[in-house]
Design an enzyme around this catalytic site. Sequence first.
Site, PDB file in Angstrom:
ATOM      1  N   ILE A  65     -22.347  14.119  11.088  1.00 28.97           N
ATOM      2  CA  ILE A  65     -22.013  12.878  10.508  1.00 28.97           C
ATOM      3  C   ILE A  65     -20.544  12.815  10.328  1.00 28.97           C
ATOM      4  O   ILE A  65     -19.900  12.024   9.261  1.00 28.97           O
ATOM      5  CB  ILE A  65     -22.454  12.746   9.465  1.00 28.97           C
ATOM      6  CG1 ILE A  65     -22.231  14.262   8.396  1.00 28.97           C
ATOM      7  CG2 ILE A  65     -24.499  12.040   9.534  1.00 28.97           C
ATOM      8  CD1 ILE A  65     -22.891  13.882   6.290  1.00 28.97           C
ATOM      9  N   PRO A  66     -19.780  12.207  11.639  1.00 29.46           N
ATOM     10  CA  PRO A  66     -18.275  11.811  11.114  1.00 29.46           C
ATOM     11  C   PRO A  66     -17.835  11.038  10.428  1.00 29.46           C
ATOM     12  O   PRO A  66     -18.802   9.434  10.529  1.00 29.46           O
ATOM     13  CB  PRO A  66     -17.524  12.582  12.506  1.00 29.46           C
ATOM     14  CG  PRO A  66     -19.060  12.008  13.402  1.00 29.46           C
ATOM     15  CD  PRO A  66     -19.939  12.272  12.793  1.00 29.46           C
ATOM     16  N   HIS A  67     -17.256  10.942   9.582  1.00 28.47           N
ATOM     17  CA  HIS A  67     -16.679   9.785   8.391  1.00 28.47           C
ATOM     18  C   HIS A  67     -16.017   9.053   8.024  1.00 28.47           C
ATOM     19  O   HIS A  67     -15.461  10.096   8.052  1.00 28.47           O
ATOM     20  CB  HIS A  67     -17.974   9.740   7.695  1.00 28.47           C
ATOM     21  CG  HIS A  67     -18.019  10.984   6.101  1.00 28.47           C
ATOM     22  ND1 HIS A  67     -17.070  10.372   5.469  1.00 28.47           N
ATOM     23  CD2 HIS A  67     -18.611  12.324   6.984  1.00 28.47           C
ATOM     24  CE1 HIS A  67     -17.866  11.558   4.847  1.00 28.47           C
ATOM     25  NE2 HIS A  67     -18.364  12.809   5.252  1.00 28.47           N
ATOM     26  N   GLY A  68     -14.990   8.091   7.394  1.00 28.85           N
ATOM     27  CA  GLY A  68     -14.091   8.266   7.355  1.00 28.85           C
ATOM     28  C   GLY A  68     -14.152   6.471   6.417  1.00 28.85           C
ATOM     29  O   GLY A  68     -15.006   6.053   6.315  1.00 28.85           O
ATOM     30  N   THR A 103     -19.409   6.938  10.515  1.00 29.63           N
ATOM     31  CA  THR A 103     -19.737   5.417   9.525  1.00 29.63           C
ATOM     32  C   THR A 103     -17.973   5.089   8.954  1.00 29.63           C
ATOM     33  O   THR A 103     -17.933   6.333   9.484  1.00 29.63           O
ATOM     34  CB  THR A 103     -19.882   5.229   8.436  1.00 29.63           C
ATOM     35  OG1 THR A 103     -21.857   6.566   8.930  1.00 29.63           O
ATOM     36  CG2 THR A 103     -20.693   4.767   7.716  1.00 29.63           C
TER      37      THR A 103
END
Lengths: 148, 538
Positions: A65-68, A103
Amino acid sequence: MNLKKPLTVETIRLDLKGETKDAILAEMVDLLVASGHIRDRDAVLKAIMEREKRMSTGMQNGIAIPHGKTDSVDCLVAALGIKRGGVDFGALDGQPSNIFVMTVSPDSRTGPHIQFLAEISRPLNDAAVRTKLLAATSPDEVLHLLIG
Amino acid sequence: MFSSELQFIFQLGILIVFTRMGGHWLRRWLHLPGVLGELIVGMIIGPYALGQFHWPLIGKLFPLGASGSPVSPELYAFSTFASILLLFLSGLETDLSTFLRYSLAGTVVGIGGVVFSFFLGAGCAVWSGLAPGWLDPRALFLGAIATATSVGITARILSERRKMDSPEGVTILAAAVFDDVLGIIVLAIVVGTVRVESDLGVSWSHILWIAFKAFGFWIGATTLGLLLARRFSRMLKHFKSAPAIAALALGFALLLAGLSEMAGLAMIIGAYIMGLSLSRTDLVQVIQREIEGLHNVLVPVFFATMGMMVNFGVMLPQFKIGLVYALLAIVSKVGGCGLPALFCGFNRHGAVRIGVGMLPRGEVALIVAGIGLTSGAIGQDVFGIAILMTVATTLLGPILLSGSFENPAPGLRHPEDIAQSQTKTLFLTFPSPDMADFMASRIVRAFRQEEFYVYRLTPEERTYHIRKDDIFFILEYDGRDIRLTAPARYETLARLMVAEEMLTLRSMLHVAQANSELNTMEHSLIAELFGGPQDFKP
């Protein structure tokens, strides 16, 4: 929350090409750029990479779930990618990751970010859903599986 | 002899100092809720006790007014403002989404409690001969005073016993939301009815008309408020300064309070509607934070003023009726909330816990009683009875609720219900209390950033309620421990939220250790404390 708005057929890819973690992340950011949601591609990629540097977002059972957060987006944007063979994402269980949910949301504004990740990830706890996702033949099918 | 302005300033000073000190000591020594301490301080220093005596230099501290009124018009106006502020903040704290979506059990329990309490309260006035009939203002007011639960006291006990997330705890908190709103509607109808009665005499058609008008004003103003809330909040945001936004919001609350009085309802109803309307906007925290200081100073003065109005001479002959009223107030909540709970999946244990949890009356009961007394609808005898009931239920509620949890038996009838209502608690133990404190504040901040509605139960409790729509978390921290309780369905969200904040903590610690600038800053701060290089010249 309404999951339908950020995740659309335009931001779903069933055959990611990248063979490394970095390549997968760049490809997914490009997916967001192509859908017209992002002003500054590099700033978004940097925000994602910085979060990955702290700890990999590769979870168990092939899910990542890569996010920033960055002000290069005006509202929460999301993409979903599938890499059937999987890549080494530095996941918690040491297994290759094959389902990616990305996201990005604005840094200086309040709003759901982790909540979106949590809600979109919830169906992925079900092994049957994961199997169906990996076998999906169209983005519509993916949307139907996750959002109904 | 002082001028009335000077006397008011002295009175206010004395009230603020003594209510703060009295409330603090009673809470510390006797573990009594602050509101009770403030009420008792008011009784002690009021015109019917110490306030009537001549003191050297200053004379009578709280003399009776020329018309025999226990408080001066200035002090009364001040305490009216405090009650408007209190209800404006209560409205602001109401989680309307939860109110609209809440479980069937909460609705049924809340409505049951209000209906039973109203009829037993009003019935007490009729049966004891205080009121000639059910439509007499004294009967209506004793009914209205008995309705509203003060959930703050219950929440403290639930938190202490770690039962906040139990099916009983969640149902009590849900029911209390209904209770508040219904209590306000009942008050609106009662005030309107009493006013019509005094002008036109008792008539069912008039009462129905005023009930319809009160309900109409309530529904109309609330709907309009909710529809316009976002536009209104955008207008407020133009001012870009938190103090200006909060002051404007409070100003509008006062204006709506005035309009509500003009419409024949109580002022606090307008203030509550204004708060409720703004409760769904993102200005809630800004307004709460800015007004909190004002609230801390003013609201104890209001409770003390209510205490000052207690005329022991008039109240004592009615003491027996007061005890019966208090008993009926207990029975009505235990029965009115407990019985419906039996039909909502709870067993006898659960029903009793819910019933006694809904028992304490507090702020709203005092406000309603105060409105009744100052409007002339009730006399000092009925007012005294209402105060006695408030004190009794506030004292007994926590004791009975604690006792009801002594037996560890589950409160639900069917084990499958227990499984459904299951929650997950994340337990975290940090190396030091400071670190736990820091992490708790980070988690709170993170939830707020996700637009969750977070509020601390009371300034003394280290418990936060975190809500958004139907999601409800409880964050508690004590010493080195943090506990985050989440419905099983939202466990992923709870885990992700905490994990992200743990990562932030770890990266901050890493940066702090590696960063030499921090060391230099620290050294220069300490080195220049005593006799180091002096940049500062007086």
